[in-house]
Design an enzyme around this catalytic site. Structure first.
Site, PDB file in Angstrom:
ATOM      1  N   TYR A 188      39.721 -33.830  -9.927  1.00 26.18           N
ATOM      2  CA  TYR A 188      38.374 -34.000 -10.257  1.00 26.18           C
ATOM      3  C   TYR A 188      38.182 -33.956 -11.586  1.00 26.18           C
ATOM      4  CZ  TYR A 188      39.395 -29.014 -10.223  1.00 26.18           C
ATOM      5  OH  TYR A 188      39.783 -27.685 -10.469  1.00 26.18           O
ATOM      6  N   ASP A 246      38.731 -23.961  -3.008  1.00 24.99           N
ATOM      7  CA  ASP A 246      39.313 -22.743  -3.318  1.00 24.99           C
ATOM      8  C   ASP A 246      40.821 -22.849  -3.087  1.00 24.99           C
ATOM      9  OD1 ASP A 246      39.545 -20.052  -3.683  1.00 24.99           O
ATOM     10  OD2 ASP A 246      38.667 -19.421  -1.348  1.00 24.99           O
ATOM     11  N   CYS A 288      56.083  -0.391  26.912  1.00 24.10           N
ATOM     12  CA  CYS A 288      57.160   0.348  27.638  1.00 24.10           C
ATOM     13  C   CYS A 288      57.657   1.638  27.024  1.00 24.10           C
ATOM     14  CB  CYS A 288      58.247  -0.620  27.419  1.00 24.10           C
ATOM     15  SG  CYS A 288      58.940  -0.957  25.985  1.00 24.10           S
ATOM     16  N   CYS A 298      58.505  -3.673  18.826  1.00 19.81           N
ATOM     17  CA  CYS A 298      59.202  -2.921  20.154  1.00 19.81           C
ATOM     18  C   CYS A 298      60.604  -3.695  20.014  1.00 19.81           C
ATOM     19  CB  CYS A 298      58.380  -3.263  21.368  1.00 19.81           C
ATOM     20  SG  CYS A 298      59.373  -2.872  22.821  1.00 19.81           S
ATOM     21  N   CYS A 344      56.205   1.745  21.857  1.00 21.41           N
ATOM     22  CA  CYS A 344      55.557   0.549  22.658  1.00 21.41           C
ATOM     23  C   CYS A 344      54.253   1.007  23.307  1.00 21.41           C
ATOM     24  CB  CYS A 344      56.439  -0.243  23.110  1.00 21.41           C
ATOM     25  SG  CYS A 344      55.912  -1.620  24.019  1.00 21.41           S
ATOM     26  N   CYS A 352      60.932  -5.447  27.689  1.00 21.46           N
ATOM     27  CA  CYS A 352      59.707  -4.989  27.715  1.00 21.46           C
ATOM     28  C   CYS A 352      58.910  -5.937  28.303  1.00 21.46           C
ATOM     29  CB  CYS A 352      59.296  -4.848  26.279  1.00 21.46           C
ATOM     30  SG  CYS A 352      57.613  -4.448  26.163  1.00 21.46           S
ATOM     31  N   GLU A 369      29.167 -30.552  -7.077  1.00 23.00           N
ATOM     32  CA  GLU A 369      30.275 -31.100  -6.038  1.00 23.00           C
ATOM     33  C   GLU A 369      31.042 -29.640  -5.434  1.00 23.00           C
ATOM     34  OE1 GLU A 369      32.483 -32.699  -9.311  1.00 23.00           O
ATOM     35  OE2 GLU A 369      33.935 -31.227  -9.172  1.00 23.00           O
ATOM     36  N   LYS A 405      33.346 -26.527  -4.964  1.00 22.48           N
ATOM     37  CA  LYS A 405      34.326 -25.922  -5.718  1.00 22.48           C
ATOM     38  C   LYS A 405      35.363 -25.632  -4.225  1.00 22.48           C
ATOM     39  CE  LYS A 405      34.965 -21.869  -8.647  1.00 22.48           C
ATOM     40  NZ  LYS A 405      36.067 -21.457  -7.989  1.00 22.48           N
ATOM     41  N   LYS A 407      28.694 -19.771  -6.562  1.00 19.85           N
ATOM     42  CA  LYS A 407      29.568 -19.295  -5.439  1.00 19.85           C
ATOM     43  C   LYS A 407      28.982 -18.902  -4.259  1.00 19.85           C
ATOM     44  CE  LYS A 407      33.712 -17.747  -6.494  1.00 19.85           C
ATOM     45  NZ  LYS A 407      34.970 -16.999  -6.974  1.00 19.85           N
TER      46      LYS A 407
HETATM   47  S1  IVH Z   1      35.820 -28.093 -12.902  1.00 22.90           S
HETATM   48  C1  IVH Z   1      37.032 -26.297 -17.478  1.00 22.90           C
HETATM   49  N1  IVH Z   1      35.535 -28.720 -10.618  1.00 22.90           N
HETATM   50  O1  IVH Z   1      37.615 -23.435 -10.150  1.00 22.90           O
HETATM   51  C2  IVH Z   1      36.927 -26.145 -15.956  1.00 22.90           C
HETATM   52  N2  IVH Z   1      36.807 -26.756 -11.054  1.00 22.90           N
HETATM   53  O2  IVH Z   1      36.781 -20.787 -10.931  1.00 22.90           O
HETATM   54  C3  IVH Z   1      36.418 -27.387 -15.187  1.00 22.90           C
HETATM   55  N3  IVH Z   1      37.671 -25.750  -9.347  1.00 22.90           N
HETATM   56  O3  IVH Z   1      39.699 -23.383 -12.985  1.00 22.90           O
HETATM   57  C4  IVH Z   1      36.846 -27.235 -13.893  1.00 22.90           C
HETATM   58  N4  IVH Z   1      36.782 -26.847  -7.617  1.00 22.90           N
HETATM   59  O4  IVH Z   1      40.244 -24.559 -10.722  1.00 22.90           O
HETATM   60  C5  IVH Z   1      36.095 -27.902 -11.354  1.00 22.90           C
HETATM   61  N5  IVH Z   1      34.983 -29.463  -8.331  1.00 22.90           N
HETATM   62  C6  IVH Z   1      35.866 -28.447  -9.337  1.00 22.90           C
HETATM   63  C7  IVH Z   1      36.335 -27.417  -8.745  1.00 22.90           C
HETATM   64  C8  IVH Z   1      36.854 -26.326  -9.764  1.00 22.90           C
HETATM   65  C9  IVH Z   1      37.841 -25.900  -7.868  1.00 22.90           C
HETATM   66  C10 IVH Z   1      38.222 -24.452  -9.676  1.00 22.90           C
HETATM   67  C11 IVH Z   1      39.068 -24.610 -11.132  1.00 22.90           C
HETATM   68  C12 IVH Z   1      38.779 -23.765 -12.335  1.00 22.90           C
HETATM   69  C13 IVH Z   1      38.120 -22.541 -11.249  1.00 22.90           C
HETATM   70  C14 IVH Z   1      37.209 -21.822 -11.638  1.00 22.90           C
END
Ligand code: IVH
Length: 669
Positions: free
Chosen positions: A227, A121, A411, A426, A408, A431, A117, A119, A313
């Protein structure tokens, strides 16, 4: 392993200590100040270098922790089950090693399923529900105890405060994030007011979540996607968690794949890499999780991370190019922004020729010089930024240092820096460049919406001395417009009628167009709903302003100052004479639209985008630009593109133009 001499050991130990200090500094900048100086990729490189060096000194091996995001300003509270981190890599081969390790540990197990799935940010949070009520929302903190951000998390729309049919105690985990669109808007407003801009949506979300004022947090429209479950998980599979959470009323993962072997892993990753670019929020990789809970429990956890999960990543998309020049742009508030002009280069599917350099400090810190080979990165896949330079490519005889101007560029007035601001400004309100941008803003789509009155027209009319303030737009004569290049009778008449049409417009557009500090489209709408004419706003006392939802002290003070400035009062007096007839949006109740969020795509036959937007708002709905999780309906005209596919996939209801027109005709019983 080759034995190390004591000299080598000492050298490695010294380097490890340096890396500790460096990583700790970056942890502080990232977690506490939300102002990282390096990208996630560079941070991960530092960490893997450290891990590598530590593994060379296996006897003295000390593991780095999982970081600590506690700010020191908020109350803290313990998690019931610890919140761990994830092992991560940028190397595809490591995914196979992960699989091999799992299979070794689960020797008797043949059929291992993985959930893959996105990740997200964002920021990890733990929601604690007791007897179905949301009691606490905590950040990850040091894994055992986090900052209590309950009040701030409660400002997130769509987050249920009560859940039915859940265990007496349940910890629901996920990620707080900010939509790309909102991130861009807030950052632009910050840039306008001279506050430092956040490098990416994650930093802004993290800065927001730790604010002490929940009303200010509410205005930032944070989102949450859940999640995982800590304490209180009674499901047998990871993949059951998402529908379970959705049933409880949470927004959870919809883009996930279940795989039984890694044969197709490159295809799955490629697909997720494509899918993530359609998402309205930033993602930085994919997470692999062993699906079966019984197996997760068998595998257990290390001090830092579970053995059953792993993150791959995506390397940020970067490109090298040459810095041709730097332009110093002066905006409508006088703020000077350095912009890098680049040798055009392809990055994430688009051609990049300009990038942000943020501010003067950034230029000094990075010691960027014209002619340097620079590294451009799409930060959070939004605005390209220069993240570094290749010093080794700099010619032997060097390049000249880049000097941020003292005066500036337009001006020549000496620039100033206000206390607590990073931006140089400025200070000359006369200006010409500031005036040009003020007028462009006044006439723009989100203000008076005067079609055809864009930058080139404004520049010329200011140059010819025909327009000096927004009020001058309304006294323009035919002969003034004939001065414009390629303007014949037709275009002159069209522009004049567009100007005329803008006299009958919604009040919020006028308020927004004035350029009052910290007032953008949303706030202008709130003010217009409260005051029925701008002159009521102009004389509103602080106490009244304070009662309006979303107006904090800084905003209220900005409004007061604006209406005390004699230059602004002169402008308003002249605008008063124009004879605006402000339309008030009278919202009528229509259950098909009330409180719903719509996205428009494709072309309609009967309505322009603007008309459709107005009609939706008039019927009590809202219009968004991207298909985020809170969108209720996609209205698709002809030639609808990607948005239509995404809406199909996400099961977002789709209306055709005919459906839309029908729903508009609702008559209250
Ligand atoms: S599962 C025990 N699923 O990524 C940790 N984490 O870099 C299980 N994160 O601390 C986490 N998307 O904050 C999981 N789909 C996802 C995620 C996810 C982002 C974050 C989470 C974790 C960090 C680690």
């Amino acid at each position: 392993m080759v034995a190390l001499t004591s000299k080598e050991k000492k050298r490695i130990q010294k380097k490890i200590l340096q890396l500790y200090a460096e990583i700790e500094r970056h942890n502080r900048l990232y977690y506490k100040d939300s102002r990282p100086e390096i990208s996630d990729f560079e941070y991960d490189c530092l960490k893997s270098e450290l891990l590598h060096l530590e593994s060379l000194l296996s006897d003295e091996m000390v593991k780095i922790g999982i970081g600590d995001d506690r700010s020191g300003n908020l109350l803290t509270r313990k998690h019931y089950a610890p919140m761990l981190s994830l092992e991560n890599t940028y190397d595809l081969d490591d995914i196979f090693d992960f699989d091999v390790r799992i299979r070794k540990l689960l020797a008797a197990e043949k059929n291992i399923e993985y959930v893959v799935e996105p990740k997200i940010d964002g920021l990890a949070v733990n929601l604690i529900y007791e007897k179905g009520q949301l009691k606490y929302a905590l950040t990850r903190g040091n894994g055992f105890e986090g900052d209590d951000v309950t009040e701030n998390v409660k400002t997130i729309e769509d987050l249920p405060w009560h859940i039915a049919n859940a265990p007496d105690l349940i910890e629901i985990r996920g990620e707080v994030y900010m939509d790309n669109e909102i991130f861009q808007k807030i950052n632009m407003e910050r840039a306008d007011t001279g506050e430092f801009v956040f490098a990416n949506a994650r930093n802004l979300a993290s800065g927001t979540l730790k604010l002490m004022d929940s009303e200010a947090v509410r205005l930032r429209h944070l989102k949450i996607l859940l999640y995982g479950i800590g304490t209180g998980n009674c499901l047998e599979k990871q993949s059951e968690i998402y529908p379970f959470l959705q049933e409880l009323g949470f927004v959870s993962q919809t883009y996930y794949h279940i795989i039984t072997n890694l044969d197709d892993i490159a295809t799955v990753i490629r697909r997720l890499d494509w899918e993530r670019k359609q998402l309205p929020y930033a993602t930085d990789g994919v997470v692999f999780k062993v699906n079966e809970r019984a197996l997760q429990e068998k595998l257990g956890v290390t001090a830092k991370a579970p053995r059953w999960a792993f993150a791959y990543k995506f390397e940020p998309e970067r490109a090298e190019t040459i810095l041709r020049s730097v332009t110093f742009q002066v905006g409508r508030t006088g703020m000077v922004t350095p912009v890098a002009e680049l040798e055009p280069v392809y990055l994430s599917g688009s051609c990049v020729a300009r990038a942000t350099l943020h501010n003067a400090d950034d230029i000094v810190k990075k010691d960027i010089r014209i002619g340097d080979t620079v590294i451009v990165e799409k930060s959070g896949e939004i605005i390209p930024a220069i993240v570094g330079i290749k010093l080794e490519n700099r010619p032997q005889n060097g390049l000249e240092k880049l000097i941020f101007p003292k005066n500036c560029p337009h001006c020549n007035t000496q620039l100033i820096r206000l206390p607590e601001e990073v931006a140089w400004r400025c200070p000359n309100v006369n200006c010409q460049e500031q005036i040009i941008h003020k007028i462009i803003y006044f006439a723009s789509k989100t203000a008076m919406n005067i079609d055809g009155f864009g930058e080139s027209v404004v520049r010329k009319l200011v140059e010819f001395g025909k327009v000096k303030t927004p009020a001058d737009i309304y006294v323009l004569q035919k002969e003034d417009l004939y001065l414009l290049e390629n303007f014949g009778e037709k275009s002159v008449n069209r522009l004049l009628s567009n100007i005329e049409r803008s006299k009958k417009i919604e009040l919020w557009r006028f308020i927004n167009g004035l350029g009052i500090p910290l007032i953008g489209e949303k706030m202008a709408k709130d003010l217009a709903n409260h005051f029925h004419h701008w002159d009521a706003l102009a004389v509103a006392p602080l106490a009244e302003l304070g009662r309006i939802r979303g107006v904090g002290r800084k905003v209220a003070q900005g409004i007061l100052n604006y209406f005390r400035d004699s230059k602004n009062l002169d402008l308003l007096q002249r605008l008063q004479k124009v004879g605006f007839e402000f339309e008030k949006i009278v919202v009528q109740y229509n259950p098909h639209f009330a409180q719903k969020v719509f996205v428009l795509t494709g072309t309609m036959q009967q309505f322009t985008r603007d008309q459709a937007k107005k009609l939706i708002e008039k019927n009590g709905g809202f219009v968004a630009n991207t298909l985020s999780t809170n969108v209720n309906v996609l209205i698709a005209g002809s030639d609808a593109g990607q948005k239509l596919d995404i809406a199909h996939k996400k099961n977002i209801p789709i209306w055709t133009e005919i459906d839309f027109a029908k729903k508009l005709t609702y008559a209250a019983p």
